[in-house]
Design a protein around this motif. Structure first.
Motif, mmCIF file in Angstrom:
data_model
loop_
_atom_site.group_PDB
_atom_site.id
_atom_site.type_symbol
_atom_site.label_atom_id
_atom_site.label_comp_id
_atom_site.label_asym_id
_atom_site.label_seq_id
_atom_site.Cartn_x
_atom_site.Cartn_y
_atom_site.Cartn_z
ATOM 1 N N ALA A 74 0.859 -1.273 0.040
ATOM 2 C CA ALA A 74 -0.072 0.065 0.098
ATOM 3 C C ALA A 74 0.865 1.256 -0.036
ATOM 4 N N ASP A 75 2.026 1.230 0.594
ATOM 5 C CA ASP A 75 2.896 2.380 0.563
ATOM 6 C C ASP A 75 3.603 2.631 -0.536
ATOM 7 N N VAL A 76 3.733 1.429 -1.434
ATOM 8 C CA VAL A 76 4.491 1.651 -2.830
ATOM 9 C C VAL A 76 3.446 1.959 -3.758
ATOM 10 N N PHE A 77 2.420 1.429 -3.857
ATOM 11 C CA PHE A 77 1.428 1.590 -5.019
ATOM 12 C C PHE A 77 0.399 2.400 -4.367
ATOM 13 N N LEU A 78 0.420 3.587 -5.203
ATOM 14 C CA LEU A 78 -0.618 4.656 -4.526
ATOM 15 C C LEU A 78 -1.952 4.677 -5.461
ATOM 16 N N GLY A 79 -2.009 3.858 -6.504
ATOM 17 C CA GLY A 79 -2.991 3.851 -7.321
ATOM 18 C C GLY A 79 -2.826 4.876 -8.509
ATOM 19 N N THR A 80 -1.841 5.426 -8.864
ATOM 20 C CA THR A 80 -1.454 6.293 -9.992
ATOM 21 C C THR A 80 -0.420 5.583 -10.816
ATOM 22 N N GLU A 81 0.058 4.468 -10.498
ATOM 23 C CA GLU A 81 0.947 3.684 -11.748
ATOM 24 C C GLU A 81 0.509 3.521 -12.849
ATOM 25 N N SER A 82 -0.809 3.180 -12.889
ATOM 26 C CA SER A 82 -1.428 2.738 -14.476
ATOM 27 C C SER A 82 -0.968 3.943 -15.249
ATOM 28 N N ASP A 83 -1.778 4.938 -14.749
ATOM 29 C CA ASP A 83 -1.597 6.419 -15.498
ATOM 30 C C ASP A 83 -0.254 6.873 -15.866
ATOM 31 N N LEU A 84 0.485 6.474 -14.745
ATOM 32 C CA LEU A 84 1.957 6.963 -14.904
ATOM 33 C C LEU A 84 2.462 6.046 -16.067
ATOM 34 N N MET A 85 2.497 4.608 -16.048
ATOM 35 C CA MET A 85 2.908 3.719 -17.112
ATOM 36 C C MET A 85 2.560 4.186 -18.424
ATOM 37 N N THR A 86 1.167 4.350 -18.458
ATOM 38 C CA THR A 86 0.539 4.747 -19.977
ATOM 39 C C THR A 86 1.006 6.180 -20.487
ATOM 40 N N ALA A 87 1.590 6.981 -19.718
ATOM 41 C CA ALA A 87 2.118 8.161 -20.194
ATOM 42 C C ALA A 87 3.815 8.006 -20.503
ATOM 43 N N ILE A 88 4.385 7.067 -19.922
ATOM 44 C CA ILE A 88 5.859 7.090 -20.064
ATOM 45 C C ILE A 88 6.274 5.951 -21.111
ATOM 46 N N LEU A 89 5.459 4.956 -21.293
ATOM 47 C CA LEU A 89 5.679 3.841 -22.151
ATOM 48 C C LEU A 89 6.172 4.097 -23.457
ATOM 49 N N PRO A 90 5.423 4.992 -24.045
ATOM 50 C CA PRO A 90 5.589 5.700 -25.408
ATOM 51 C C PRO A 90 7.129 6.250 -25.538
ATOM 52 N N LEU A 91 7.412 7.039 -24.213
ATOM 53 C CA LEU A 91 8.235 8.017 -24.333
ATOM 54 C C LEU A 91 9.625 6.976 -24.150
ATOM 55 N N LEU A 92 9.559 5.782 -23.434
ATOM 56 C CA LEU A 92 10.716 4.950 -23.392
ATOM 57 C C LEU A 92 10.812 3.980 -24.509
ATOM 58 N N GLN A 93 10.125 3.909 -25.404
ATOM 59 C CA GLN A 93 9.868 2.833 -26.585
ATOM 60 C C GLN A 93 10.585 3.923 -27.683
ATOM 61 N N ALA A 94 10.243 5.185 -27.566
ATOM 62 C CA ALA A 94 11.004 5.944 -28.533
ATOM 63 C C ALA A 94 12.482 6.333 -28.335
ATOM 64 N N GLY A 95 12.984 5.785 -26.992
ATOM 65 C CA GLY A 95 14.338 6.184 -26.568
ATOM 66 C C GLY A 95 15.490 5.134 -27.003
ATOM 67 N N SER A 96 16.645 5.192 -26.169
ATOM 68 C CA SER A 96 17.620 4.395 -26.390
ATOM 69 C C SER A 96 17.366 2.820 -26.193
ATOM 70 N N PRO A 97 18.130 1.952 -26.774
ATOM 71 C CA PRO A 97 18.141 0.511 -26.580
ATOM 72 C C PRO A 97 17.827 0.304 -24.908
ATOM 73 N N ASN A 98 18.564 1.038 -23.897
ATOM 74 C CA ASN A 98 18.335 0.375 -22.634
ATOM 75 C C ASN A 98 16.649 1.094 -21.999
ATOM 76 N N ASP A 99 16.251 2.247 -22.750
ATOM 77 C CA ASP A 99 15.092 2.806 -22.435
ATOM 78 C C ASP A 99 13.781 1.591 -23.201
ATOM 79 N N VAL A 100 14.120 1.017 -24.244
ATOM 80 C CA VAL A 100 13.291 0.102 -24.954
ATOM 81 C C VAL A 100 13.363 -1.070 -24.061
ATOM 82 N N LYS A 101 14.396 -1.510 -23.606
ATOM 83 C CA LYS A 101 14.379 -2.728 -22.790
ATOM 84 C C LYS A 101 13.566 -2.412 -21.565
#
Length: 596
Positions: free
Chosen positions: A224-251
């Protein structure tokens, strides 16, 4: 008689009138010094029954006793001139009186005929003797039997089977859930060997405080202290940015994309730890990779999402510490619960058969000598019987064994008990040769006890000397140089301030070859189910090393390599080779196979 520095050191260390703390390198004549000291004590008029020599093993006790009786027997038969030379070699030439030869010839008979005789025994054997002398005071059966390791192991196995079958199946089930070792009996031996740590029952409040955990800490609270309920929205926003980054970001994006943050659990947390934290081999283990992931350009692209992402990594880092502490606390609780059931059963089983194991002998003797109701009486009866204590292999003495030795020697430095310096303590050991943790050995206690005894004896006005035997009568300069260069002053806590050896036989030939390391390989799983599960392939690093050793031996024999043999040289043969391994692992068996 020609004296050299090595013999002078031995004579100094064996001085019977001084209490001595001796550090002795391997092959430096430690057993010789021990027997010399006992012989000099006897020559000075000390009665054999007043000497107690505590060794570490029965073999060491037998070796020392055989050497001493051999020497005393030879003295009884030597001509005057030869006997005078033998006595002078001990270092007492200047103090030999006209009756010294006659006294020396009588020592063998005195040592044999004195009631109780020379007490050269292991500390376990001494404690057993003490308990047999005072069984009622110790609260044990006078007819107890000393239980060897094999009998103890069989008894523990029997108790474990009964616990699993009907006595405490729920306790065994809890242990089985947490214990990941392959040898369950080994865990039982550790519990039995550390029974003192389990003497006081502990509940969850005690253990959680020990690990600095809140009493109500749970895995659900951590999640409960780690997962605040906003992680799904955060991932939705940053995954496209990571996929467009360096090989390490894609990994990283690939690893995060299959996580379902709508139902967080420990499996998801474990995967986040893998992605967000440094590994075990990193210099700063298990810390968040802040500023490292994502890569620089992608961090700029994150914009307002960078801080929430970093905060998530920080929460994962904090959660790992809490998760590990909680897991350790839960295992500790299960272990204590098991010990509270197992140890009473083990104790009762021994009592029913009249058994005492090695740990019982030491702890019962310690308890006897510290029991306020009877300790004074026991020590009074012993005080007239022990004037000189010699301790061999002191680096492997456990804290409880040190307590016994301290209690036995307490009167040496107390008032009338000092007897004008006529009572001595002789301790010899070498931290480099310690069998770490064997039978509860504490190598750090070797230096601590030296200072404690030194303070006590000097406060009582008694001579207390520290000496060191650096000469090796066994090894060549080449071997000793390698040891000194490798260790030197690099491990003071484990080996002392300076690892330094001197070769007595400074012209002895020697050679040290250092072979290149054979890197460990990870073998693919054997798909042939008919093969034995412990089958080792020819490519395995263990097999390759064994083959190299066998090939080297074969080549040396085939080439007729010459080795010294007394005053001549001869060709080497198979019986000249000694191969030392750390343990009987797969390498041990592979070397035997390769040599055959």
């Amino acid at each position: 008689m020609i004296r050299h520095d090595a013999s002078e050191r031995q004579v100094e260390a064996s001085t019977p009138t001084a209490s001595t703390w001796l550090s002795a390198n391997a092959g430096s004549g430690k057993t010789r010094v021990l027997t010399d000291r006992v012989a000099r004590l006897l020559l000075s008029g000390v009665q054999p029954q007043h000497i107690l020599c505590l060794t570490y093993t029965k073999a060491a006790a037998s070796e020392m006793q055989n050497r001493l009786f051999k020497r005393l027997g030879e003295w009884a038969m030597k001509p005057d001139a030869d006997l005078m030379t033998a006595l002078a070699e001990l270092g007492d030439a200047g103090r030999l009186n006209p009756g010294a030869l006659s006294k020396a010839r009588q020592l063998f008979a005195r040592a044999i005929e004195t009631p109780g005789g020379l007490r050269i025994q292991t500390i376990h054997s001494f404690c057993a003797t003490l308990l047999r002398r005072f069984p009622l005071e110790a609260g044990i059966s006078p007819q107890f039997t000393e239980m060897d390791d094999r009998a103890a192991r069989l008894m523990r196995e029997e108790i474990i089977n009964e616990m699993a079958d009907h006595l405490a199946p729920d306790v065994m089930a809890d242990v089985a859930q947490h214990y990941s070792g392959s040898d369950f009996i080994a865990l039982m031996e550790q519990v039995a060997g550390h029974r003192a740590e389990f003497s006081a029952p502990k509940n969850w409040d005690d253990i959680s405080a020990q690990f600095r955990l809140p009493k109500d800490e749970t895995l659900d609270r951590i999640l409960a202290d780690v997962f605040l309920g906003t992680e799904s929205d955060l991932m939705t926003a940053i995954l496209p940015l990571l996929q467009a980054g360096s090989p390490n970001d894609v990994k990283l994006a690939l690893g995060l994309s299959d996580l379902d943050f709508s139902a967080p659990n420990m499996a998801i947390l474990a995967k986040l730890e893998k992605h967000f934290l440094t590994g075990e081999t990193a210099k700063a283990p298990f810390t968040a990779k802040l500023g490292t992931i994502p890569t620089k350009d992608t961090r700029l692209a994150f914009g307002d999402y960078l801080d929430p992402f970093n905060h998530l990594m920080e929460r994962v880092e904090l959660a790992r510490t809490r998760r590990l502490a909680l897991a350790a606390a839960q295992k500790t609780l299960v272990l204590h619960r098991f010990a509270q059931t197992f140890l009473p059963l083990y104790r009762d089983a021994k009592a029913q058969r009249g058994f005492l194991d090695f740990d019982d002998l030491i702890t019962r003797a310690r308890d006897l000598l510290t029991d306020t109701k009877v300790a004074a009486w026991v020590l009074y009866r012993l005080d007239g019987g022990i004037d000189h204590i010699l301790v061999d292999e002191a680096q492997d003495t456990s804290p409880t064994q040190w307590q016994v030795i301290e209690l036995l020697s307490a009167e040496f430095t107390a008032g009338e008990g000092t007897r004008l310096g006529g009572r001595t303590l002789f301790v010899v050991g070498d931290k480099k040769q310690s069998i770490y943790s064997f039978q509860g050995a504490d190598v750090a206690a070797f230096d601590d006890k030296h200072q404690q005894f030194k303070t006590k004896f000097e406060a009582a006005g008694q001579h207390f000397q520290k000496s060191q035997l650096q000469y090796s009568f066994r090894s060549s300069p080449a071997i000793l140089r390698v040891v000194d260069n490798i260790f030197g002053t690099r491990f003071p806590a484990a080996m002392g301030d300076d690892v330094s050896h001197i070769a007595f036989l400074d012209t002895m030939p020697g050679r040290v070859d250092l072979w290149p390391l054979i890197e460990k390989i990870k073998e693919e799983k054997d798909e042939e189910w008919e093969n034995p599960i412990d089958l080792i392939s020819p490519r395995h690093h263990t097999t390759r090393l064994a083959e190299m050793i066998a090939a080297e031996i074969s080549a040396m024999i085939s080439d007729g390599v010459q080795i010294p043999d007394k005053k001549t040289h001869r060709a080497v043969h198979a019986g000249d080779f000694l191969i030392l391994v750390q343990r009987r692992s797969a390498l041990f068996h592979e070397i035997i196979r390769a040599c055959k």
